[in-house]
Design a protein around this motif. Structure first.
Motif, PDB file in Angstrom:
ATOM      1  N   VAL A 165       0.837  -1.204   0.000  1.00 17.43           N
ATOM      2  CA  VAL A 165       0.000   0.000   0.000  1.00 17.43           C
ATOM      3  C   VAL A 165       0.869   1.249   0.000  1.00 17.43           C
ATOM      4  CG1 VAL A 165      -1.727   1.273   1.341  1.00 17.43           C
ATOM      5  CG2 VAL A 165      -1.870  -1.216   1.183  1.00 17.43           C
ATOM      6  N   GLY A 166       0.496   2.220  -0.805  1.00 20.79           N
ATOM      7  CA  GLY A 166       1.241   3.471  -0.894  1.00 20.79           C
ATOM      8  C   GLY A 166       0.665   4.530   0.034  1.00 20.79           C
ATOM      9  N   LEU A 167       1.558   5.366   0.573  1.00 23.42           N
ATOM     10  CA  LEU A 167       1.129   6.508   1.380  1.00 23.42           C
ATOM     11  C   LEU A 167       1.775   7.734   0.742  1.00 23.42           C
ATOM     12  CD1 LEU A 167      -0.303   7.558   3.951  1.00 23.42           C
ATOM     13  CD2 LEU A 167       1.796   7.082   5.219  1.00 23.42           C
ATOM     14  N   ILE A 168       0.943   8.572   0.115  1.00 23.06           N
ATOM     15  CA  ILE A 168       1.504   9.722  -0.596  1.00 23.06           C
ATOM     16  C   ILE A 168       0.880  11.018  -0.064  1.00 23.06           C
ATOM     17  CG2 ILE A 168       1.919   8.326  -2.669  1.00 23.06           C
ATOM     18  CD1 ILE A 168      -0.413   9.834  -4.022  1.00 23.06           C
ATOM     19  N   GLY A 169       1.409  12.133  -0.539  1.00 26.27           N
ATOM     20  CA  GLY A 169       0.897  13.430  -0.125  1.00 26.27           C
ATOM     21  C   GLY A 169       1.989  14.470  -0.245  1.00 26.27           C
ATOM     22  N   PRO A 170       1.600  15.738  -0.317  1.00 27.01           N
ATOM     23  CA  PRO A 170       2.592  16.818  -0.473  1.00 27.01           C
ATOM     24  C   PRO A 170       3.570  16.885   0.699  1.00 27.01           C
ATOM     25  CG  PRO A 170       0.330  17.633  -0.725  1.00 27.01           C
ATOM     26  CD  PRO A 170       0.236  16.231  -0.224  1.00 27.01           C
ATOM     27  N   ASN A 171       4.635  17.648   0.551  1.00 24.27           N
ATOM     28  CA  ASN A 171       5.630  17.824   1.625  1.00 24.27           C
ATOM     29  C   ASN A 171       4.945  18.328   2.892  1.00 24.27           C
ATOM     30  OD1 ASN A 171       7.677  18.859  -0.957  1.00 24.27           O
ATOM     31  ND2 ASN A 171       8.277  17.214   0.405  1.00 24.27           N
ATOM     32  N   GLY A 172       5.341  17.737   4.008  1.00 23.52           N
ATOM     33  CA  GLY A 172       4.794  18.181   5.289  1.00 23.52           C
ATOM     34  C   GLY A 172       3.400  17.664   5.592  1.00 23.52           C
ATOM     35  N   ALA A 173       2.903  16.734   4.769  1.00 26.86           N
ATOM     36  CA  ALA A 173       1.530  16.228   4.942  1.00 26.86           C
ATOM     37  C   ALA A 173       1.377  15.363   6.194  1.00 26.86           C
ATOM     38  CB  ALA A 173       1.105  15.434   3.707  1.00 26.86           C
ATOM     39  N   GLY A 174       2.485  14.787   6.670  1.00 29.19           N
ATOM     40  CA  GLY A 174       2.401  13.946   7.872  1.00 29.19           C
ATOM     41  C   GLY A 174       2.757  12.484   7.628  1.00 29.19           C
ATOM     42  N   LYS A 175       3.279  12.166   6.458  1.00 24.85           N
ATOM     43  CA  LYS A 175       3.575  10.770   6.084  1.00 24.85           C
ATOM     44  C   LYS A 175       4.628  10.143   7.017  1.00 24.85           C
ATOM     45  CE  LYS A 175       4.899  12.085   1.965  1.00 24.85           C
ATOM     46  NZ  LYS A 175       4.766  13.561   2.097  1.00 24.85           N
ATOM     47  N   THR A 176       5.761  10.828   7.133  1.00 26.35           N
ATOM     48  CA  THR A 176       6.828  10.294   7.989  1.00 26.35           C
ATOM     49  C   THR A 176       6.364  10.214   9.445  1.00 26.35           C
ATOM     50  OG1 THR A 176       8.544  11.115   6.499  1.00 26.35           O
ATOM     51  CG2 THR A 176       9.222  10.669   8.765  1.00 26.35           C
ATOM     52  N   THR A 177       5.542  11.176   9.854  1.00 25.29           N
ATOM     53  CA  THR A 177       5.027  11.159  11.227  1.00 25.29           C
ATOM     54  C   THR A 177       4.169   9.912  11.458  1.00 25.29           C
ATOM     55  OG1 THR A 177       5.076  13.570  11.229  1.00 25.29           O
ATOM     56  CG2 THR A 177       3.753  12.522  12.929  1.00 25.29           C
ATOM     57  N   VAL A 178       3.384   9.509  10.462  1.00 22.36           N
ATOM     58  CA  VAL A 178       2.613   8.262  10.575  1.00 22.36           C
ATOM     59  C   VAL A 178       3.575   7.086  10.776  1.00 22.36           C
ATOM     60  CG1 VAL A 178       1.177   6.603   9.288  1.00 22.36           C
ATOM     61  CG2 VAL A 178       0.578   9.019   9.264  1.00 22.36           C
ATOM     62  N   PHE A 179       4.636   7.035   9.975  1.00 20.08           N
ATOM     63  CA  PHE A 179       5.631   5.962  10.119  1.00 20.08           C
ATOM     64  C   PHE A 179       6.273   5.995  11.507  1.00 20.08           C
ATOM     65  CE2 PHE A 179       7.236   4.248   5.785  1.00 20.08           C
ATOM     66  CZ  PHE A 179       5.946   3.962   5.424  1.00 20.08           C
ATOM     67  N   ASN A 180       6.567   7.203  11.985  1.00 22.79           N
ATOM     68  CA  ASN A 180       7.194   7.321  13.305  1.00 22.79           C
ATOM     69  C   ASN A 180       6.285   6.772  14.396  1.00 22.79           C
ATOM     70  OD1 ASN A 180       9.670   8.340  12.509  1.00 22.79           O
ATOM     71  ND2 ASN A 180       8.991  10.465  12.596  1.00 22.79           N
ATOM     72  N   MET A 181       4.993   6.884  14.214  1.00 16.35           N
ATOM     73  CA  MET A 181       4.069   6.320  15.204  1.00 16.35           C
ATOM     74  C   MET A 181       3.949   4.807  15.020  1.00 16.35           C
ATOM     75  SD  MET A 181       1.113   9.192  15.738  1.00 16.35           S
ATOM     76  CE  MET A 181       0.733   9.617  14.041  1.00 16.35           C
ATOM     77  N   LEU A 182       3.938   4.354  13.776  1.00 18.99           N
ATOM     78  CA  LEU A 182       3.818   2.905  13.527  1.00 18.99           C
ATOM     79  C   LEU A 182       5.066   2.145  13.959  1.00 18.99           C
ATOM     80  CD1 LEU A 182       2.131   2.756   9.975  1.00 18.99           C
ATOM     81  CD2 LEU A 182       1.060   2.621  12.230  1.00 18.99           C
ATOM     82  N   SER A 183       6.207   2.840  14.002  1.00 12.16           N
ATOM     83  CA  SER A 183       7.453   2.142  14.338  1.00 12.16           C
ATOM     84  C   SER A 183       7.931   2.458  15.752  1.00 12.16           C
ATOM     85  CB  SER A 183       8.538   2.493  13.318  1.00 12.16           C
ATOM     86  OG  SER A 183       8.766   3.881  13.319  1.00 12.16           O
ATOM     87  N   GLY A 184       7.099   3.128  16.547  1.00 13.58           N
ATOM     88  CA  GLY A 184       7.421   3.351  17.956  1.00 13.58           C
ATOM     89  C   GLY A 184       8.359   4.512  18.236  1.00 13.58           C
ATOM     90  N   VAL A 185       8.650   5.324  17.219  1.00 10.59           N
ATOM     91  CA  VAL A 185       9.528   6.486  17.431  1.00 10.59           C
ATOM     92  C   VAL A 185       8.753   7.591  18.162  1.00 10.59           C
ATOM     93  CG1 VAL A 185      10.926   8.256  16.287  1.00 10.59           C
ATOM     94  CG2 VAL A 185      10.919   5.922  15.402  1.00 10.59           C
ATOM     95  N   TYR A 186       7.508   7.826  17.758  1.00  8.41           N
ATOM     96  CA  TYR A 186       6.628   8.783  18.446  1.00  8.41           C
ATOM     97  C   TYR A 186       5.476   8.040  19.113  1.00  8.41           C
ATOM     98  CZ  TYR A 186       8.662  12.588  15.586  1.00  8.41           C
ATOM     99  OH  TYR A 186       9.493  13.484  14.982  1.00  8.41           O
ATOM    100  N   THR A 187       5.064   8.548  20.260  1.00  3.98           N
ATOM    101  CA  THR A 187       3.858   8.027  20.913  1.00  3.98           C
ATOM    102  C   THR A 187       2.669   8.877  20.460  1.00  3.98           C
ATOM    103  OG1 THR A 187       5.208   7.446  22.803  1.00  3.98           O
ATOM    104  CG2 THR A 187       2.826   7.491  23.158  1.00  3.98           C
ATOM    105  N   PRO A 188       1.640   8.248  19.912  1.00  6.35           N
ATOM    106  CA  PRO A 188       0.486   9.019  19.443  1.00  6.35           C
ATOM    107  C   PRO A 188      -0.172   9.800  20.582  1.00  6.35           C
ATOM    108  CG  PRO A 188       0.316   6.714  18.763  1.00  6.35           C
ATOM    109  CD  PRO A 188       1.472   6.807  19.693  1.00  6.35           C
TER     110      PRO A 188
END
Ligand code: ATP
Ligand code: MG
Length: 262
Positions: free
Chosen positions: A34-57
């Protein structure tokens, strides 16, 4: 829900006053790409950071089913324990051990799945030697899959950019994931390298029976290999569907090209 791997419900995160991701929900089945796309700053990497335990939601739930069908609450675990249960990722800004060899980088990832006990290591028992040997072979195998085995004794930082990206994916793969999160794997690659990478991602998904979530700005790559795409804009999902549906979605066109485009 036998084949559901990941279920994300109403996920949000706030930094200072900024809602970087807001009400993000999705489901991922075993083996999906599955692809996750969107303009710069849309929040894509932040979603990954939550899915991989880097950030706590800040709020929301992330349920993940491991190989044995046990469910885990991702939001409460850190990156290392998530890696142990099968979630691996690559980073938008490459993170390798630059002063270590290519092979060394791959072998470090293999450590997370070794079977020996500290005593085996201490006394260099047979099990330790077998494990060392097995890891060496596995590291070779993974590197040859990515065609960088001929560089195994080079320092990671001396590889050209495209090969560093490949080594990062190889390293993520070496931890034997069920869910692989790739953050812009083709960034900085030329057309041919991107094309090769596209084939490789499709191949490893099949060969290793992985589920992959892919962030990518290269539309050809995303449209070419993803079955389904989610589009983020200002932290919210604005569209989700097949590549064909996404390409002609007015909200997506507007997000990418601005008001004038529709
Ligand atoms: N640790 C943080 N502290 C404060 N703000 C953050 C933090 N991480 C991300 N942000 C902000 O959250 C928003 C989303 O950033 P994110 O990196 O997720 O975007 P992205 O979709 O990955 O963009 P790009 O395509 O440029 O990589 C941005 O406004 C960013 O500045
Ligand atoms: Mg990003």
């Amino acid at each position: 829900m036998a084949d559901v791997l990941l279920k994300v419900t109403d996920l949000s995160i706030v930094f200072g006053g900024l809602k970087a991701v807001s009400g993000f929900s999705c489901e991922l089945s075993m083996g999906e790409l599955v692809g996750l796309i969107g303009p710069n700053g849309a929040g894509k990497t932040t979603v990954f950071n939550m899915l991989s335990g880097v950030y706590t939601p800040t709020s929301g739930e992330i349920d993940y089913w491991d190989r044995k069908g046990r469910v885990h609450k991702v939001g409460t675990k850190g990156p290392a324990s998530l890696n142990q249960i099968g979630i691996a990722r690559t980073f938008q800004n490459i993170r390798l051990f630059g002063n270590m060899t290519v092979e060394g980088n791959a072998r470090i990832a293999l450590h997370s799945r070794r079977v020996e006990t500290p005593l085996d290591v201490l006394f260099r028992l047979k099990r330790f030697r077998i494990d060392e040997e097995r890891m060496k072979l596995e590291a070779e195998e993974i590197l040859s899959l990515f065609k960088i085995d001929n560089k195994k004794y080079e320092l990671a930082r001396n590889l050209p950019y495209g090969e560093q990206r490949k080594l990062e994916i190889a390293r993520a793969l070496a931890s034997n994931p069920v869910l692989l999160l790739l953050d812009e794997p083709a960034a900085g690659m030329n057309g041919q390298e991107t094309e090769d990478l596209m084939k490789l991602i499709a191949f490893i998904r099949k060969e290793f029976r992985l589920s992959i979530l892919l962030i990518e700005h290269d539309m050809r790559l995303v449209m070419g290999i993803c079955e389904r795409i989610m589009v983020l804009d200002y932290g919210r999902i604005i569209a989700s569907g097949t590549p064909e549906e996404i390409q002609k979605d007015p909200a997506v066109i507007k997000a990418y090209l601005g008001e004038d485009a529709v």
